[in-house]
Design an enzyme around this catalytic site. Structure first.
Site, PDB file in Angstrom:
ATOM      1  N   ARG A 163      38.809  31.057  38.251  1.00 25.31           N
ATOM      2  CA  ARG A 163      40.256  31.175  38.498  1.00 25.31           C
ATOM      3  C   ARG A 163      40.440  32.246  39.558  1.00 25.31           C
ATOM      4  O   ARG A 163      39.778  33.298  39.514  1.00 25.31           O
ATOM      5  CB  ARG A 163      41.007  31.560  37.242  1.00 25.31           C
ATOM      6  CG  ARG A 163      42.463  31.936  37.586  1.00 25.31           C
ATOM      7  CD  ARG A 163      43.365  31.915  36.422  1.00 25.31           C
ATOM      8  NE  ARG A 163      43.564  30.561  35.949  1.00 25.31           N
ATOM      9  CZ  ARG A 163      44.671  30.169  35.333  1.00 25.31           C
ATOM     10  NH1 ARG A 163      45.670  30.990  35.158  1.00 25.31           N
ATOM     11  NH2 ARG A 163      44.784  28.943  34.885  1.00 25.31           N
TER      12      ARG A 163
ATOM     13  N   HIS B  80      45.213  22.904  39.177  1.00 23.99           N
ATOM     14  CA  HIS B  80      44.724  23.340  37.867  1.00 23.99           C
ATOM     15  C   HIS B  80      44.244  22.067  37.165  1.00 23.99           C
ATOM     16  O   HIS B  80      44.849  21.607  36.196  1.00 23.99           O
ATOM     17  CB  HIS B  80      45.863  24.019  37.100  1.00 23.99           C
ATOM     18  CG  HIS B  80      45.424  24.753  35.869  1.00 23.99           C
ATOM     19  ND1 HIS B  80      44.103  24.841  35.475  1.00 23.99           N
ATOM     20  CD2 HIS B  80      46.133  25.428  34.935  1.00 23.99           C
ATOM     21  CE1 HIS B  80      44.038  25.542  34.361  1.00 23.99           C
ATOM     22  NE2 HIS B  80      45.250  25.903  34.011  1.00 23.99           N
TER      23      HIS B  80
ATOM     24  N   LYS C 138      35.010  45.412  45.588  1.00 25.04           N
ATOM     25  CA  LYS C 138      34.291  46.104  46.671  1.00 25.04           C
ATOM     26  C   LYS C 138      34.398  45.338  47.979  1.00 25.04           C
ATOM     27  O   LYS C 138      33.793  45.717  48.973  1.00 25.04           O
ATOM     28  CB  LYS C 138      32.814  46.249  46.289  1.00 25.04           C
ATOM     29  CG  LYS C 138      32.578  47.102  45.072  1.00 25.04           C
ATOM     30  CD  LYS C 138      31.086  47.105  44.736  1.00 25.04           C
ATOM     31  CE  LYS C 138      30.848  47.738  43.380  1.00 25.04           C
ATOM     32  NZ  LYS C 138      29.518  47.426  42.882  1.00 25.04           N
TER      33      LYS C 138
ATOM     34  N   ARG D 136      44.281  32.094  27.909  1.00 20.63           N
ATOM     35  CA  ARG D 136      44.095  30.800  27.254  1.00 20.63           C
ATOM     36  C   ARG D 136      43.037  29.957  27.942  1.00 20.63           C
ATOM     37  O   ARG D 136      42.160  29.398  27.298  1.00 20.63           O
ATOM     38  CB  ARG D 136      45.410  30.026  27.169  1.00 20.63           C
ATOM     39  CG  ARG D 136      46.343  30.524  26.092  1.00 20.63           C
ATOM     40  CD  ARG D 136      47.709  29.917  26.207  1.00 20.63           C
ATOM     41  NE  ARG D 136      48.249  30.072  27.542  1.00 20.63           N
ATOM     42  CZ  ARG D 136      48.377  29.102  28.424  1.00 20.63           C
ATOM     43  NH1 ARG D 136      48.042  27.885  28.098  1.00 20.63           N
ATOM     44  NH2 ARG D 136      48.860  29.342  29.614  1.00 20.63           N
ATOM     45  N   THR D 137      43.131  29.871  29.249  1.00 19.52           N
ATOM     46  CA  THR D 137      42.176  29.023  29.964  1.00 19.52           C
ATOM     47  C   THR D 137      40.754  29.579  29.819  1.00 19.52           C
ATOM     48  O   THR D 137      39.804  28.837  29.577  1.00 19.52           O
ATOM     49  CB  THR D 137      42.562  28.928  31.455  1.00 19.52           C
ATOM     50  OG1 THR D 137      43.908  28.475  31.531  1.00 19.52           O
ATOM     51  CG2 THR D 137      41.676  27.962  32.195  1.00 19.52           C
TER      52      THR D 137
END
Lengths: 137, 303
Positions: B101, B129, B80, B51-52
């Site tokens: 995120r 958030h 990596k 959603r974000t």
């Protein structure tokens, strides 16, 4: 080393009794090669008991560590057997690589090269928080 | 250049300005359709969040910009062993703004400290958030026509819910706000968040009863009571249904109540509530796109 007679060095005085070992390690005094004396529970007119650390050698002292651990501390810089400077460290706004974040979810836990930075967020309660995750020190 | 890592990075005046722009975008989307032409948003999602991420991507597309990035760490150079700082530095060669995120708390701040383009924290573990809080503020402002003088009920997991803590911090800046904190004993608001309210003399009450609180609320912000937060299964089973919002529990609610939820919903709001005109949580997701558009414009300093 005679504990009461330093020619060139540093005396950290008026350490709250019991705090000297913590300071000893936070200042990394265990890595010094010059004589270091740690005196616990010395008589104090102000507080009854105090700790003292004497470093018999010239060395750059991290005043931020002192200000963080113990606001009662005074630092005497000794040159040629005389006190040439008296310093009262204040609480630092930030501490870098003095404290280490213990929050396992903090980015510093996985990225080893990041500096561990703590910021003073509540001077009254002497609370420092991790710059990255805001966990309490 | 400014970043958005924590909602506290923005003053109340800046938040109000963002909300104004978002509302203008809602009214006149055509005026904004090319504002970010030639600009690129990098969505660096080290953990999945559909959603974000889609909200950010839709926001940039609707501003006429482009989007590049990845949606899980496995498909990035992090697999990596590249550091967040290096990833951000490299991405700044290809994009104009980053939305990140990351499962580790503080990772977007590390990116912001190490790259020359604006960074938006799109969620860092259980920490911050801020664009959810922006979404909540716009939702309240649109639905109620104001951000001051109201009673806000926060219900469910108030202990671990980061959206609740950020919303309290942001709403505490407005006058005439009262909070009703509705939660089981085990999931009460932490002391340090209550200290914010006390230090600003903001009235709040704590209760375990959603029904008793309902008549006084202007906003009801629901969160999920999660099984894993309880020490024993018995407590969870005893409490879980107390905080499920049903049409019956709304019988004594105000007619202009606004029900919000950061989503995803599991079972804490019965689907029977969805058709109630007071249910605003799906509109809230739409508002999230508009406020992110306003945020991108601000951080890119597009007039």
């Amino acid at each position: 080393m005679k504990i009461d007679s330093i020619k060139n060095g540093i005396v950290i005085d008026h350490i709250s009794a019991g705090n000297s070992m913590r300071l000893y390690y936070l200042l990394h005094l265990d890595t010094l090669e010059c004589p270091v004396a740690l005196i616990q529970n010395a008589a104090s007119n102000k507080s009854g008991k105090k700790d003292i650390i004497k470093i018999d050698g010239e060395w750059e002292l991290n005043l931020d560590v002192l200000g963080y651990v113990d606001s009662a501390v005074t630092v005497n810089i000794i040159k040629d057997g005389k006190i040439v400077e008296k310093i009262t460290p204040s609480m630092p706004q930030t501490l870098e690589n003095v404290l280490f974040c213990k929050n396992p979810r903090c980015i510093t836990g996985v990225e080893q090269e990041l500096p561990h930075i703590f910021k003073l967020t509540d001077p009254k309660k002497r609370i420092y928080r991790c710059l990255y995750c805001e966990s309490k020190a | 250049m400014k970043h958005l890592i924590d909602i506290k990075d923005f003053s109340t005046q800046e938040l109000d300005a963002l909300i104004r722009v978002a509302k203008d975008i809602m009214k006149h989307p055509e005026n904004y359709a090319h504002k970010c032409a030639g600009k690129k948003l990098a969505t660096l999602f080290f953990e999945p969040s559909t959603r974000t991420r889609l909200s950010f991507e839709a926001a940039m597309y609707e501003l006429g910009g482009h989007v590049l990035g990845f949606s899980e760490a496995d498909s990035s150079s992090a697999a990596k062993g590249e550091s967040v700082a290096d990833t951000a530095r490299i991405v700044s060669c290809y994009a104009d703004i980053i939305a990140m995120r990351h499962p580790k708390e503080g990772a977007p701040l590390v990116a912001a400290m190490n790259c020359p383009i604006p960074v938006i924290n799109a969620g860092d573990g259980g920490h911050n958030h801020p664009t959810q809080t922006l979404t909540d503020l716009l939702s309240i402002s649109v639905e109620k026509g104001r951000l001051d003088n109201m009673t806000i009920g926060l219900c469910g997991d108030l202990k671990f819910g980061r959206t609740v803590h950020s919303l309290i911090a942001a709403m505490s800046e407005y006058s005439g706000i009262k909070f009703v904190l509705i939660s089981p004993e085990e999931l009460k608001l932490p002391g340090y968040v209550k200290d914010i309210l006390k230090s600003k003399n903001i009235p709040f009450e704590q209760t375990a009863s959603l029904e008793e609180s309902m008549p006084k609320l202007d906003i009801l912000y629901m969160t999920r009571v999660q099984r894993e937060r309880f020490f024993n299964e018995e407590d969870y089973l005893r409490l879980k249904n107390s905080y499920i919002l049903t049409p019956q529990k709304l019988h004594n609610a105000k007619e202009d109540l606004c029900i919000l939820h950061p989503l995803p919903r599991v079972n804490e709001i019965s689907t029977a509530v969805d058709s109630d005109p007071r249910a605003c949580y799906f509109k809230q997701a739409l508002y999230g796109k508009y406020i992110r558009m306003a945020l991108i414009l601000k951080l890119l300093e597009v007039e």
